[in-house]
Design a protein around this motif. Structure first.
Motif, PDB file in Angstrom:
ATOM      1  N   LYS A   1      -5.254   6.312  -1.483  1.00 43.26           N
ATOM      2  CA  LYS A   1      -4.487   5.105  -1.210  1.00 43.26           C
ATOM      3  C   LYS A   1      -4.583   4.136  -2.377  1.00 43.26           C
ATOM      4  CE  LYS A   1      -4.781   5.213   3.836  1.00 43.26           C
ATOM      5  NZ  LYS A   1      -5.204   4.486   5.058  1.00 43.26           N
TER       6      LYS A   1
ATOM      7  N   GLU B   1       0.264   5.870  -0.370  1.00 39.71           N
ATOM      8  CA  GLU B   1      -0.710   6.966  -0.358  1.00 39.71           C
ATOM      9  C   GLU B   1      -0.114   8.181  -1.042  1.00 39.71           C
ATOM     10  OE1 GLU B   1      -3.367   9.618   2.830  1.00 39.71           O
ATOM     11  OE2 GLU B   1      -2.331   7.791   3.479  1.00 39.71           O
TER      12      GLU B   1
ATOM     13  N   GLU C   1       0.823  -1.214   0.000  1.00 40.64           N
ATOM     14  CA  GLU C   1       0.000   0.000   0.000  1.00 40.64           C
ATOM     15  C   GLU C   1       0.858   1.265   0.000  1.00 40.64           C
ATOM     16  OE1 GLU C   1      -2.686   1.638   3.403  1.00 40.64           O
ATOM     17  OE2 GLU C   1      -3.966   0.291   2.198  1.00 40.64           O
TER      18      GLU C   1
END
Length: 368
Positions: free
Chosen positions: A268, A263, A261
């Motif tokens: 995100k 951002e 992940e």
């Protein structure tokens, strides 16, 4: 010539690894030689996969030497020979020198069946050797035979022979329709691909049995085999099957496929790598270069060191330029927009919905 050798190349990617597992599980009667061509510039995950595979197969994966100079790793040896000229789309000397030439030296003039991990959901042929002693087989596809064999078998000049081959096979109630398809010549209105698919739809095993008879009349390596177990193969494996095979076998999926992940500007998303091969492969997408920079900064810096004298890995910018904060931000934003356009596809921890359109790009000998 001696007996026919059966070989399978391990690139370090998911498809070739899954194929090795599949062949071990489904065709243990075949004495397959497993090999890999180490460039010296792979991710550690690749080396871990090869070690796990050796444990599963109970057999050594032969490491092909591509140079005699042990003071340098293979890639650095050739980059020195090429005076710093980096490989790229228009000059893929890395594939030739680090993959193909070591493979062809490994098999020499022996008759060889080479098993290739192109999947049933891919529309590409992969590397086909120009050497007549090497024949490629694709166990994951509906058509396990290569394009050159298919073209000869289904040529209009071979129709009478094809009819004869099918005559010896029990076709049941499909017999009449099969012979109609065989008798129809390929043309603008009925392509070879259409004819092939029609015959395969009417019976994969029957098609394989007919083409195996045809091969007995040729100089292909399979002409020297009295039988071939993959004739009865009807499996068609797609990408989900590949990950399942890797997980269920215990070999595991290389970490670089798994989504991480990130951002950017409050949004995100996830990124990963879509391929095996060198960590600085020029076929990488820009988001993959950012993944490398953020997940393996040491390797990214090593890739940067090769960019000099006007040579760069990416056609339109250097690695120094691509990691400027505003550039990283734009690349991530563009990537997220692209991902959003593909929301109709199933989400996956392995980015099956994101990098699929780029996965088929590149040298098959590196990535399958």
């Amino acid at each position: 010539m001696g007996k026919v050798r059966h070989v399978l190349g391990i690139s370090g990617g998911k498809d070739s690894a899954a194929l090795a597992i599949y062949m071990k599980q489904n065709h243990p009667e075949l004495d397959i030689e497993y090999y890999t061509s180490d460039t010296g510039k792979e991710l550690q995950d690749t080396y871990d996969l090869i070690e796990n595979l050796e444990n599963f197969l109970g057999k050594e994966i032969i490491k092909l030497p591509s140079i005699s100079d042990e003071t340098l790793n293979p890639f650095d040896h050739y980059i020195k020979m090429y005076n710093g000229f980096l490989p790229g789309n228009m000059s893929r000397w890395c594939t030739k020198k680090l993959k193909l030439e070591p493979f062809e030296k490994f098999v020499g003039n022996d008759l060889v069946i080479s098993y290739v991990g192109i999947r049933g959901d891919e529309d590409r042929e992969g590397y086909i050797s120009k050497k007549s002693n090497i024949q490629s087989i694709f166990p994951f596809r509906k058509n396990i035979f290569s394009e050159d064999v298919t073209a000869k078998f289904l040529s209009n000049g071979n129709i009478l022979n094809v009819l004869k081959y099918y005559e010896s096979i029990d076709l049941g109630e499909k017999r009449e329709r099969i012979f109609e398809v065989i008798n129809e010549e390929t043309s603008v209105n009925f392509s070879q691909t259409q004819k092939l698919n029609s015959l395969l739809d009417l019976g994969i095993k029957e098609y394989n049995k007919a083409i195996f008879q045809f091969l007995q009349t040729t100089e292909y390596p399979l002409s020297k085999e009295n039988d071939f177990p993959l004739i009865n193969n009807e499996d068609i494996l797609v990408r989900d099957d590949i990950f399942r095979i890797l997980e269920e076998s215990g070999v595991g999926v290389p970490e670089y496929y798994k989504a991480i992940e990130f951002e950017v500007n409050g949004k995100k998303s996830t990124y990963a790598r879509s391929r095996s091969g060198c960590f600085f492969c020029f076929y990488q997408q820009k988001i993959e270069w950012i993944w490398l920079y953020e997940q393996h900064p040491d390797l990214f810096l090593k890739a940067m060191e090769y960019e000099k004298d006007g040579y760069s890995w990416i056609q339109d910018e250097t690695l120094v330029e691509i990691i400027q904060p505003d550039r990283i931000e734009r690349i991530k934003e563009e990537y997220i927009k692209r991902k959003e356009r593909k929301k109709s596809k199933v989400q996956s921890p392995y980015l099956l919905d994101i990098l699929d359109d780029a996965e088929g790009e590149g040298c098959a000998s590196c990535f399958i």
